[in-house]
Design an enzyme around this catalytic site. Structure first.
Site, PDB file in Angstrom:
ATOM      1  N   GLU A   1       0.854  -1.184   0.000  1.00  0.00           N
ATOM      2  CA  GLU A   1       0.000   0.000   0.000  1.00  0.00           C
ATOM      3  C   GLU A   1       0.890   1.235   0.000  1.00  0.00           C
ATOM      4  OE1 GLU A   1      -2.360  -1.734   2.723  1.00  0.00           O
ATOM      5  OE2 GLU A   1      -3.655  -2.059   0.999  1.00  0.00           O
TER       6      GLU A   1
ATOM      7  N   TYR B   1       7.537   1.607  -8.089  1.00  0.00           N
ATOM      8  CA  TYR B   1       6.863   0.307  -8.032  1.00  0.00           C
ATOM      9  C   TYR B   1       6.327  -0.099  -9.417  1.00  0.00           C
ATOM     10  CZ  TYR B   1       7.012   1.165  -2.989  1.00  0.00           C
ATOM     11  OH  TYR B   1       7.441   1.419  -1.710  1.00  0.00           O
TER      12      TYR B   1
HETATM   13  C1  LIG Z   1      10.664   5.912  -2.518  1.00  0.00           C
HETATM   14  C2  LIG Z   1      12.121   5.861  -2.113  1.00  0.00           C
HETATM   15  C3  LIG Z   1      12.344   4.666  -1.192  1.00  0.00           C
HETATM   16  C4  LIG Z   1      12.984   5.695  -3.379  1.00  0.00           C
HETATM   17  O1  LIG Z   1      14.329   5.513  -2.975  1.00  0.00           O
HETATM   18  P1  LIG Z   1      15.558   5.947  -3.915  1.00  0.00           P
HETATM   19  O2  LIG Z   1      16.783   5.300  -3.393  1.00  0.00           O
HETATM   20  O3  LIG Z   1      15.592   7.414  -4.084  1.00  0.00           O
HETATM   21  O4  LIG Z   1      15.115   5.283  -5.308  1.00  0.00           O
HETATM   22  P2  LIG Z   1      16.055   4.944  -6.562  1.00  0.00           P
HETATM   23  O5  LIG Z   1      17.203   5.881  -6.622  1.00  0.00           O
HETATM   24  O6  LIG Z   1      16.401   3.493  -6.506  1.00  0.00           O
HETATM   25  O7  LIG Z   1      15.053   5.213  -7.771  1.00  0.00           O
HETATM   26  C5  LIG Z   1      14.802   4.260  -8.770  1.00  0.00           C
HETATM   27  C6  LIG Z   1      13.778   4.819  -9.732  1.00  0.00           C
HETATM   28  O8  LIG Z   1      12.516   5.012  -9.070  1.00  0.00           O
HETATM   29  C7  LIG Z   1      11.890   6.206  -9.563  1.00  0.00           C
HETATM   30  N1  LIG Z   1      11.837   7.222  -8.495  1.00  0.00           N
HETATM   31  C8  LIG Z   1      12.431   7.168  -7.281  1.00  0.00           C
HETATM   32  N2  LIG Z   1      12.153   8.286  -6.566  1.00  0.00           N
HETATM   33  C9  LIG Z   1      11.370   9.043  -7.351  1.00  0.00           C
HETATM   34  C10 LIG Z   1      10.768  10.316  -7.202  1.00  0.00           C
HETATM   35  N3  LIG Z   1      10.885  11.033  -6.067  1.00  0.00           N
HETATM   36  N4  LIG Z   1      10.029  10.808  -8.212  1.00  0.00           N
HETATM   37  C11 LIG Z   1       9.875  10.115  -9.369  1.00  0.00           C
HETATM   38  N5  LIG Z   1      10.429   8.887  -9.593  1.00  0.00           N
HETATM   39  C12 LIG Z   1      11.173   8.370  -8.592  1.00  0.00           C
HETATM   40  C13 LIG Z   1      12.766   6.697 -10.718  1.00  0.00           C
HETATM   41  O9  LIG Z   1      12.326   6.040 -11.883  1.00  0.00           O
HETATM   42  C14 LIG Z   1      14.133   6.179 -10.287  1.00  0.00           C
HETATM   43  O10 LIG Z   1      15.037   6.031 -11.343  1.00  0.00           O
HETATM   44  P3  LIG Z   1      15.933   7.298 -11.790  1.00  0.00           P
HETATM   45  O11 LIG Z   1      16.543   7.901 -10.564  1.00  0.00           O
HETATM   46  O12 LIG Z   1      16.931   6.681 -12.722  1.00  0.00           O
HETATM   47  O13 LIG Z   1      14.986   8.254 -12.479  1.00  0.00           O
HETATM   48  C15 LIG Z   1      12.553   7.188  -1.407  1.00  0.00           C
HETATM   49  O14 LIG Z   1      12.178   8.266  -2.247  1.00  0.00           O
HETATM   50  C16 LIG Z   1      11.939   7.386  -0.050  1.00  0.00           C
HETATM   51  O15 LIG Z   1      12.503   6.945   0.973  1.00  0.00           O
HETATM   52  N6  LIG Z   1      10.790   8.090   0.030  1.00  0.00           N
HETATM   53  C17 LIG Z   1      10.156   8.393   1.303  1.00  0.00           C
HETATM   54  C18 LIG Z   1       9.564   7.158   1.929  1.00  0.00           C
HETATM   55  C19 LIG Z   1       8.452   6.604   1.048  1.00  0.00           C
HETATM   56  O16 LIG Z   1       7.571   7.322   0.624  1.00  0.00           O
HETATM   57  N7  LIG Z   1       8.492   5.268   0.814  1.00  0.00           N
HETATM   58  C20 LIG Z   1       7.537   4.590  -0.068  1.00  0.00           C
HETATM   59  C21 LIG Z   1       6.295   4.188   0.615  1.00  0.00           C
HETATM   60  S1  LIG Z   1       6.545   2.907   1.824  1.00  0.00           S
END
Ligand SMILES: CC(C)(COP(=O)(O)OP(=O)(O)OC[C@H]1O[C@@H](n2cnc3c(N)ncnc32)[C@H](O)[C@@H]1OP(=O)(O)O)[C@@H](O)C(=O)NCCC(=O)NCCS
Length: 148
Positions: A105, A116
């Site tokens: 979720e 995702y």
């Molecule tokens: C979601 C989260 C875990 C992603 O972690 P991350 O290490 O930055 O992700 P990645 O670097 O592996 O990203 C992989 C791909 O996902 C997508 N992505 C990740 N963050 C994104 C953002 N803020 N906006 C759009 N696309 C995003 C992109 O396609 C990205 O590839 P790219 O950097 O080459 O464009 C991080 O943003 C986070 O901790 N967010 C706050 C907590 C949260 O909301 N968690 C999810 C719900 S449980």
């Protein structure tokens, strides 16, 4: 990346607090994490960078289903592939463990939806007013699933 446990809750909570914006009510409390960790099928995975916890995932596997409960990366380490690596590990471990349906979720509008969906998840449902911010505002969750 390595499996973690209750001993690492301080580091997990540091990342949790930094990563989730408090206004949406998505972050878990320390006691919620401590409460679920000993449960059957629950696992914590830590991603480390330079000896520090930079991100984590919390997963629950039940029968042939696996649920991604939490995924977070410290803002200073975001957009470097750590979230993707944790998600890939969730998917690979769940499938190797016999799961046929992976689900999670996430708040509608959270940029993580992009992450995702590019990894094979698609929307299968919506939970209205699932998250509650401290200001009394509610936010829908979307349910995403990946079926093997
Ligand atoms: C979601 C989260 C875990 C992603 O972690 P991350 O290490 O930055 O992700 P990645 O670097 O592996 O990203 C992989 C791909 O996902 C997508 N992505 C990740 N963050 C994104 C953002 N803020 N906006 C759009 N696309 C995003 C992109 O396609 C990205 O590839 P790219 O950097 O080459 O464009 C991080 O943003 C986070 O901790 N967010 C706050 C907590 C949260 O909301 N968690 C999810 C719900 S449980």
């Amino acid at each position: 990346m390595r499996r973690g446990g209750a001993d690492e809750l301080d580091e997990v909570m540091e990342v949790m607090t930094a990563a989730f914006q408090p206004c949406f009510g998505e972050a878990w409390t320390r006691s919620q994490c401590a409460g679920i960790l000993p449960m059957h099928g629950v696992s914590l995975t830590l991603a480390e960078q330079g000896g520090q916890v930079a991100g984590f995932s919390l997963v629950r596997a039940v029968a042939d289903e696996a649920e991604l409960l939490l995924l977070a990366v410290d803002p200073s380490e975001q957009r470097r592939g750590i979230g993707q690596a944790l998600l890939d590990d969730f998917i690979a471990t769940a499938l190797a463990g016999g799961a046929h349906r992976l689900h999670l979720e996430v708040r509608d509008g959270n940029p993580a939806v992009e992450l995702y969906c590019t990894s094979g998840f698609s929307q299968v449902g919506r939970r209205r007013n699932y998250y509650h911010g401290p200001d009394g505002q509610s936010h829908d969750a979307v349910t995403l699933a990946l079926v093997d």
